[in-house]
Motif scaffolding. Structure first.
Motif, PDB file in Angstrom:
ATOM      1  N   ILE A 219     -22.454 -61.835  71.258  1.00 34.37           N
ATOM      2  CA  ILE A 219     -22.852 -62.092  69.976  1.00 34.37           C
ATOM      3  C   ILE A 219     -23.335 -63.419  69.398  1.00 34.37           C
ATOM      4  O   ILE A 219     -24.367 -63.928  68.922  1.00 34.37           O
ATOM      5  CB  ILE A 219     -22.166 -61.238  68.963  1.00 34.37           C
ATOM      6  CG1 ILE A 219     -22.058 -59.811  69.219  1.00 34.37           C
ATOM      7  CG2 ILE A 219     -22.732 -61.721  67.210  1.00 34.37           C
ATOM      8  CD1 ILE A 219     -21.070 -59.198  68.339  1.00 34.37           C
ATOM      9  N   ARG A 220     -22.371 -64.302  69.973  1.00 37.13           N
ATOM     10  CA  ARG A 220     -22.528 -65.781  69.741  1.00 37.13           C
ATOM     11  C   ARG A 220     -23.819 -66.188  70.345  1.00 37.13           C
ATOM     12  O   ARG A 220     -24.544 -67.332  69.719  1.00 37.13           O
ATOM     13  CB  ARG A 220     -21.398 -66.592  70.072  1.00 37.13           C
ATOM     14  CG  ARG A 220     -21.490 -67.993  69.736  1.00 37.13           C
ATOM     15  CD  ARG A 220     -20.144 -68.795  70.005  1.00 37.13           C
ATOM     16  NE  ARG A 220     -19.567 -68.540  71.266  1.00 37.13           N
ATOM     17  CZ  ARG A 220     -18.616 -68.099  71.736  1.00 37.13           C
ATOM     18  NH1 ARG A 220     -18.108 -67.150  70.897  1.00 37.13           N
ATOM     19  NH2 ARG A 220     -18.230 -67.877  73.095  1.00 37.13           N
ATOM     20  N   ARG A 222     -26.429 -64.769  71.233  1.00 35.76           N
ATOM     21  CA  ARG A 222     -27.692 -64.217  70.649  1.00 35.76           C
ATOM     22  C   ARG A 222     -27.991 -64.652  69.307  1.00 35.76           C
ATOM     23  O   ARG A 222     -29.164 -64.736  69.056  1.00 35.76           O
ATOM     24  CB  ARG A 222     -27.699 -62.557  70.709  1.00 35.76           C
ATOM     25  CG  ARG A 222     -27.656 -62.214  72.295  1.00 35.76           C
ATOM     26  CD  ARG A 222     -28.826 -62.021  72.953  1.00 35.76           C
ATOM     27  NE  ARG A 222     -29.761 -61.078  72.338  1.00 35.76           N
ATOM     28  CZ  ARG A 222     -30.901 -61.121  72.931  1.00 35.76           C
ATOM     29  NH1 ARG A 222     -31.385 -61.730  74.255  1.00 35.76           N
ATOM     30  NH2 ARG A 222     -31.866 -59.981  72.345  1.00 35.76           N
ATOM     31  N   THR A 223     -27.101 -64.620  68.513  1.00 34.15           N
ATOM     32  CA  THR A 223     -27.334 -65.056  67.081  1.00 34.15           C
ATOM     33  C   THR A 223     -26.840 -66.507  66.636  1.00 34.15           C
ATOM     34  O   THR A 223     -27.440 -66.967  65.681  1.00 34.15           O
ATOM     35  CB  THR A 223     -26.230 -64.036  66.184  1.00 34.15           C
ATOM     36  OG1 THR A 223     -24.996 -64.312  66.437  1.00 34.15           O
ATOM     37  CG2 THR A 223     -26.763 -62.697  66.756  1.00 34.15           C
ATOM     38  N   THR A 225     -24.048 -67.120  65.907  1.00 35.89           N
ATOM     39  CA  THR A 225     -22.721 -67.157  65.016  1.00 35.89           C
ATOM     40  C   THR A 225     -21.822 -66.084  65.758  1.00 35.89           C
ATOM     41  O   THR A 225     -22.081 -65.207  66.120  1.00 35.89           O
ATOM     42  CB  THR A 225     -23.146 -66.547  63.691  1.00 35.89           C
ATOM     43  OG1 THR A 225     -24.394 -67.495  63.042  1.00 35.89           O
ATOM     44  CG2 THR A 225     -22.047 -66.500  62.571  1.00 35.89           C
ATOM     45  N   MET A 239     -22.661 -54.706  66.132  1.00 33.03           N
ATOM     46  CA  MET A 239     -23.238 -55.918  65.935  1.00 33.03           C
ATOM     47  C   MET A 239     -23.631 -56.408  67.315  1.00 33.03           C
ATOM     48  O   MET A 239     -25.033 -56.956  67.333  1.00 33.03           O
ATOM     49  CB  MET A 239     -22.245 -57.047  65.546  1.00 33.03           C
ATOM     50  CG  MET A 239     -21.644 -56.712  64.170  1.00 33.03           C
ATOM     51  SD  MET A 239     -20.248 -57.959  63.649  1.00 33.03           S
ATOM     52  CE  MET A 239     -21.068 -59.447  63.838  1.00 33.03           C
ATOM     53  N   GLU A 242     -27.077 -54.542  67.494  1.00 32.74           N
ATOM     54  CA  GLU A 242     -28.199 -55.075  66.521  1.00 32.74           C
ATOM     55  C   GLU A 242     -28.816 -56.246  66.954  1.00 32.74           C
ATOM     56  O   GLU A 242     -29.631 -56.785  66.822  1.00 32.74           O
ATOM     57  CB  GLU A 242     -27.644 -55.155  65.185  1.00 32.74           C
ATOM     58  CG  GLU A 242     -27.438 -53.799  64.709  1.00 32.74           C
ATOM     59  CD  GLU A 242     -26.690 -54.047  63.151  1.00 32.74           C
ATOM     60  OE1 GLU A 242     -26.020 -55.089  62.984  1.00 32.74           O
ATOM     61  OE2 GLU A 242     -26.394 -52.919  62.644  1.00 32.74           O
ATOM     62  N   ALA A 243     -27.848 -57.156  67.714  1.00 35.23           N
ATOM     63  CA  ALA A 243     -28.412 -58.485  68.147  1.00 35.23           C
ATOM     64  C   ALA A 243     -29.322 -58.421  69.525  1.00 35.23           C
ATOM     65  O   ALA A 243     -30.015 -59.388  69.486  1.00 35.23           O
ATOM     66  CB  ALA A 243     -27.056 -59.234  68.538  1.00 35.23           C
TER      67      ALA A 243
END
Length: 243
Positions: A219-220, A222-223, A225, A239, A242-243
């Motif tokens: 997630i970090r 891809r986003t 954060t 999450m 969605e990422a």
């Protein structure tokens, strides 16, 4: 007799006659002939007080035949069953129809009401049904009284139509409420099924085999954060998807 008025549904022609049952003592002709003296007996009779007929008041035995309907004789006692039962029970005999006082908002005067009573007209329906000689008997007031009664009857019909329309609208509202409630229930079920399907898809996704830390790293990446706090695995999986 002071005539009381009872509201009932009946053909207009019936309102033209106000019956009054009473006892009358008459000679028993057959018994008088046998005993060679006057023998009297008491019978039940019905006075027929006809709207517009001031002086004509026919009196008939209560058990005499009025008509034959479908092969069955109908007596005057049966024709005016409500009044006959009131007579037998010792109560006040009530005429059928709507009291003349209900015409006050339509312009009838106390003098006109008194005239109607004098002419044996005791209800609005009786005025409305008057024709021919009966109507002429009211003199110059006849046409005005007919107009007033007609206005009342027309308003009664309109009121009935409005009431029927209101009832129909109420039924439609209830049907729409039921339909909306059903639609809302279906939508809630569909939403629950969709959420469950998403959860199942996430569980079956490529992230299911990863650890929580690996998912956070993904997630970090891809986003940009890192998920804050300690989100549940289900949240992390969503999450990541969605990422």
């Amino acid at each position: 007799m002071d005539v009381a008025i009872a509201r009932v549904d009946a053909p207009l022609t019936d309102f033209a006659v106000t019956p009054f049952f009473r006892h009358e003592t008459v000679e028993d002709v057959m018994a008088s002939h046998r005993e060679k003296r006057a023998v009297m007996k008491t019978i039940e009779v019905c006075e027929l007080r006809i709207a517009g007929e001031k002086n004509y008041v026919p009196v008939v035995p209560a058990d005499s035949i009025w008509q034959v309907q479908d092969g069955q004789p109908v007596t005057y006692a049966e024709r005016f069953g409500d009044q006959y039962r009131q007579f037998k029970m010792g109560g006040s005999q009530e005429a059928s129809g709507t009291p003349l006082q209900e015409l006050s908002p339509y312009g009838i005067t106390p003098a006109q009401i008194s005239l109607c009573r004098a002419m044996k007209i005791h209800s609005i329906e009786a005025i409305h049904s008057l024709e021919g000689a009966g109507l002429k008997a009211l003199g110059v007031q006849g046409n005005e009284l007919k107009r007033i009664a007609a206005a009342y009857m027309a308003n009664l019909v309109r009121s009935g139509q409005v009431e029927n329309e209101v009832d129909a609208l109420r039924r439609q509202v209830e049907e729409l409420k039921a339909l909306l409630n059903g639609t809302q229930a279906k939508a809630e079920v569909a939403e629950a099924v969709a959420v469950e399907a998403v959860d199942e898809a996430i569980e079956a996704s490529e992230f299911a085999a990863l650890s929580d830390e690996q998912i956070k790293a993904y997630i970090r990446e891809r986003t940009g954060t890192t998920p804050r706090g300690n989100p549940s695995r289900e949240t992390l999986l969503r999450m990541a998807a969605e990422a």
